[in-house]
Design an enzyme around this catalytic site. Structure first.
Site, PDB file in Angstrom:
ATOM      1  N   GLY A  78       0.798  -1.226   0.000  1.00 57.46           N
ATOM      2  CA  GLY A  78       0.000   0.000   0.000  1.00 57.46           C
ATOM      3  C   GLY A  78       0.827   1.270   0.000  1.00 57.46           C
ATOM      4  O   GLY A  78       0.482   2.247  -0.669  1.00 57.46           O
ATOM      5  N   ASP A  79       1.928   1.286   0.755  1.00 59.95           N
ATOM      6  CA  ASP A  79       2.732   2.511   0.827  1.00 59.95           C
ATOM      7  C   ASP A  79       3.260   2.877  -0.560  1.00 59.95           C
ATOM      8  O   ASP A  79       3.047   3.994  -1.042  1.00 59.95           O
ATOM      9  CB  ASP A  79       3.914   2.317   1.798  1.00 59.95           C
ATOM     10  CG  ASP A  79       3.460   1.886   3.175  1.00 59.95           C
ATOM     11  OD1 ASP A  79       2.757   2.665   3.828  1.00 59.95           O
ATOM     12  OD2 ASP A  79       3.796   0.755   3.586  1.00 59.95           O
ATOM     13  N   ARG A 128      -8.367  -4.775   0.476  1.00 61.70           N
ATOM     14  CA  ARG A 128      -7.703  -4.641   1.774  1.00 61.70           C
ATOM     15  C   ARG A 128      -6.930  -3.317   1.815  1.00 61.70           C
ATOM     16  O   ARG A 128      -6.785  -2.630   0.792  1.00 61.70           O
ATOM     17  CB  ARG A 128      -6.771  -5.827   2.000  1.00 61.70           C
ATOM     18  CG  ARG A 128      -5.514  -5.759   1.160  1.00 61.70           C
ATOM     19  CD  ARG A 128      -4.629  -6.995   1.314  1.00 61.70           C
ATOM     20  NE  ARG A 128      -3.248  -6.665   1.001  1.00 61.70           N
ATOM     21  CZ  ARG A 128      -2.296  -7.554   0.798  1.00 61.70           C
ATOM     22  NH1 ARG A 128      -2.574  -8.847   0.866  1.00 61.70           N
ATOM     23  NH2 ARG A 128      -1.058  -7.160   0.553  1.00 61.70           N
ATOM     24  N   GLU A 183      -5.286   0.089   1.777  1.00 60.05           N
ATOM     25  CA  GLU A 183      -5.715   1.433   1.371  1.00 60.05           C
ATOM     26  C   GLU A 183      -5.975   1.527  -0.127  1.00 60.05           C
ATOM     27  O   GLU A 183      -7.052   1.933  -0.568  1.00 60.05           O
ATOM     28  CB  GLU A 183      -4.651   2.463   1.787  1.00 60.05           C
ATOM     29  CG  GLU A 183      -4.996   3.871   1.341  1.00 60.05           C
ATOM     30  CD  GLU A 183      -4.214   4.960   2.064  1.00 60.05           C
ATOM     31  OE1 GLU A 183      -3.843   4.781   3.237  1.00 60.05           O
ATOM     32  OE2 GLU A 183      -3.992   6.021   1.455  1.00 60.05           O
TER      33      GLU A 183
HETATM   34  O1  TRH Z   1      -0.780  -4.259   0.342  1.00 63.24           O
HETATM   35  P1  TRH Z   1      -1.735  -3.639   1.267  1.00 63.24           P
HETATM   36  O2  TRH Z   1      -2.182  -4.464   2.368  1.00 63.24           O
HETATM   37  O3  TRH Z   1      -1.136  -2.290   1.812  1.00 63.24           O
HETATM   38  C1  TRH Z   1      -1.311  -1.876   3.139  1.00 63.24           C
HETATM   39  C2  TRH Z   1      -2.170  -0.654   3.253  1.00 63.24           C
HETATM   40  O4  TRH Z   1      -1.827   0.338   2.361  1.00 63.24           O
HETATM   41  C3  TRH Z   1      -2.091  -0.111   4.644  1.00 63.24           C
HETATM   42  O5  TRH Z   1      -2.840   1.058   4.747  1.00 63.24           O
HETATM   43  C4  TRH Z   1      -0.671   0.151   4.971  1.00 63.24           C
HETATM   44  O6  TRH Z   1      -0.567   0.641   6.227  1.00 63.24           O
HETATM   45  C5  TRH Z   1       0.078  -1.133   4.864  1.00 63.24           C
HETATM   46  O7  TRH Z   1      -0.007  -1.622   3.550  1.00 63.24           O
HETATM   47  C6  TRH Z   1       1.534  -0.947   5.184  1.00 63.24           C
HETATM   48  O8  TRH Z   1      -3.041  -3.193   0.444  1.00 63.24           O
HETATM   49  P2  TRH Z   1      -3.281  -2.014  -0.605  1.00 63.24           P
HETATM   50  O9  TRH Z   1      -3.159  -0.693   0.045  1.00 63.24           O
HETATM   51  O10 TRH Z   1      -4.534  -2.328  -1.256  1.00 63.24           O
HETATM   52  O11 TRH Z   1      -2.101  -2.141  -1.653  1.00 63.24           O
HETATM   53  C7  TRH Z   1      -2.052  -3.188  -2.569  1.00 63.24           C
HETATM   54  C8  TRH Z   1      -1.476  -2.689  -3.876  1.00 63.24           C
HETATM   55  O12 TRH Z   1      -1.200  -3.795  -4.725  1.00 63.24           O
HETATM   56  C9  TRH Z   1      -2.428  -1.795  -4.645  1.00 63.24           C
HETATM   57  O13 TRH Z   1      -1.713  -0.704  -5.201  1.00 63.24           O
HETATM   58  C10 TRH Z   1      -2.942  -2.677  -5.761  1.00 63.24           C
HETATM   59  C11 TRH Z   1      -1.740  -3.519  -6.009  1.00 63.24           C
HETATM   60  N1  TRH Z   1      -1.967  -4.809  -6.701  1.00 63.24           N
HETATM   61  C12 TRH Z   1      -1.330  -5.026  -7.905  1.00 63.24           C
HETATM   62  O14 TRH Z   1      -0.604  -4.151  -8.406  1.00 63.24           O
HETATM   63  N2  TRH Z   1      -1.506  -6.218  -8.533  1.00 63.24           N
HETATM   64  C13 TRH Z   1      -2.286  -7.202  -8.017  1.00 63.24           C
HETATM   65  O15 TRH Z   1      -2.420  -8.283  -8.629  1.00 63.24           O
HETATM   66  C14 TRH Z   1      -2.954  -6.940  -6.781  1.00 63.24           C
HETATM   67  C15 TRH Z   1      -3.852  -7.990  -6.191  1.00 63.24           C
HETATM   68  C16 TRH Z   1      -2.767  -5.739  -6.138  1.00 63.24           C
END
Ligand code: TRH
Length: 412
Positions: free
Chosen positions: A46-47, A307, A309
């Site tokens: 997410g970051d 999930r 952000e």
């Molecule tokens: O990976 P995350 O659980 O990130 C989390 C949150 O950001 C949280 O707030 C933060 O505190 C923590 O990390 C450290 O979930 P998030 O935010 O959805 O990020 C996933 C990223 O992955 C998003 O940019 C979409 C991307 N993604 C792909 O690029 N390809 C994929 O196949 C999938 C499933 C996701």
């Protein structure tokens, strides 16, 4: 990791030699604004996911020269496979990417940008802060906070915080879901890309072929994407889907919940291109895609489990019903944030679906056992609300545009 619930404090930096400071002030036209964006990866994606989107959007839609400092190129590479994890600097999609060796490293050369963004209260290198203070024209310094749907966000958004030692002020930029907040990221091309996908049976068929190796399922199937952390509630849900009266097609990007799928289907692993069936449930393991590819998974599905952000935001723009697995925090600090998001999302729903939505979201976040039939009975109501919520969210304006506008107002 901890997410701040109030703005973080400003670090006390060490002094840096003033001669290292970029001398000439820049013009304020969008095309010449230089921006340094600092991202420390705490865990997951997410970051960097948020920072990478923001960097690209500021460059593409606002013409900014963006330099992105990232401390974990391996996490970054999962979202951006063309990134070379061995390189100290490289240009990707017009963004200068610096492998950041925090806390002291400030890039190949110490150059101070017009706009400096520290993401999620990561600490800027002291030498960089000192150089910011020594710059003839002070940069606009923003701390990009984590997204929260809570009401207090609007009160803190864009509040300044003077530095304790230097003549510098940092502003807190709060993403949010309601008026008075910084909004959430939305590329100007997103709606058109989604509409193209939704209106093109060929694009949809091609996506299914690439993702699963087969054609799209029939109209009687409910297609569900599942992106989540480890979650004990998934075992019961898989069993309910297996026993469902109508077909369920489950699309599972490889990740933290894949182990539960493997256990359920009695497989050693559940990695692409695995496919498994039990009763009414057919599940496909999908390869983790490049970040831009993730939206199509949301568009192809009738219900999205998301999930953290960034995927949470993308689900809102997809305009499909979704279930949020919020990033868990110590002392259940995440639960008020979950309820605040629910309140935004469910406020226009009639009482019975609203209660079902709340029960299911809470169960998915550790508060009980999810009841699929109870939830699925209201999918049409959730779908209608997802579309109207998408329209309401668009009224807040997109984060990159809001940020650029504020920065320009400060640079004048
Ligand atoms: O990976 P995350 O659980 O990130 C989390 C949150 O950001 C949280 O707030 C933060 O505190 C923590 O990390 C450290 O979930 P998030 O935010 O959805 O990020 C996933 C990223 O992955 C998003 O940019 C979409 C991307 N993604 C792909 O690029 N390809 C994929 O196949 C999938 C499933 C996701």
């Amino acid at each position: 990791m901890t997410q701040p619930s109030t703005p973080s404090s400003t670090p006390a930096p060490a002094a840096a030699p003033a001669e290292t400071v970029a001398a000439s002030p820049r013009a304020c036209a969008d095309s010449t604004i230089a921006c340094d964006l600092f991202c420390a990866v705490i865990d997951n994606f997410g970051d960097i996911g948020v920072c990478w989107r923001l960097a690209r959007q500021l460059a593409r839609e606002h013409g900014w020269q963006v330099r992105l400092f990232v401390d974990d190129l391996h996490a970054f590479q999962k979202l951006c496979p063309t990134l070379d994890t061995a390189r100290a600097t490289q240009t990707v999609d017009g963004i200068l990417v610096e492998h950041w060796h925090e806390p002291t490293h400030a890039g190949e050369t110490l150059r101070i940008a017009d706009v400096v963004i520290e993401a999620f209260a990561c600490e800027l290198p002291p030498v960089y802060v000192a150089a910011m203070a020594a710059r003839a024209r002070k940069p606009v310094w923003l701390n990009l906070e984590y997204l929260s749907a809570e009401d207090w966000i609007a009160d803190f958004h864009l509040r300044p915080s003077p530095h304790p030692r230097y003549a510098l002020s940092k502003h807190f930029f709060f993403p949010g879901l309601g008026p008075g907040t910084g909004g959430v990221i939305k590329e100007s091309t997103l709606d058109a890309a989604r509409a193209d996908f939704e209106h093109s049976p060929e694009a949809r068929a091609a996506w299914w072929q690439r993702a699963t190796g087969g054609p799209p399922p029939g109209a009687d199937a409910t297609v569900i994407s599942l992106f989540a952390y480890e979650n004990p509630a998934v075992d019961g849900l898989l069993a309910q889907w297996r026993d469902s009266a109508s077909p369920i097609v489950l699309l599972v990007p490889e990740g933290r919940i894949s182990g539960a799928l493997a256990r359920f289907f009695d497989l050693p692993a559940f990695a692409a291109p695995a496919r498994a069936e039990r009763g009414a449930l057919r599940a496909h393991a999908l390869a983790f895609t490049e970040q831009r590819g993730y939206d199509a998974l949301l568009w192809a599905s009738d219900l999205n489990f998301v999930r953290g952000e960034d995927s949470f935001v993308r689900a809102q723009w997809a305009g499909k019903p979704f279930v949020w697995h919020i990033y868990p925090q110590a002392d259940a600090a995440h639960l008020p944030k979950l309820d605040a998001a629910l309140a935004h999302y469910d406020r226009a729903l009639p009482e019975v679906p609203r209660a079902a939505l709340g029960r299911f979201w809470h169960a998915w976040n550790g508060g009980g056992t999810p009841d699929w039939r109870d939830f699925a009975a209201h999918l049409p109501a959730f779908a209608a609300r997802a579309r109207s919520w998408r329209d309401e969210l668009a009224q807040v304006g997109d984060l990159a545009a809001n940020l650029a506008e504020f920065a320009k107002s400060q640079l004048k």
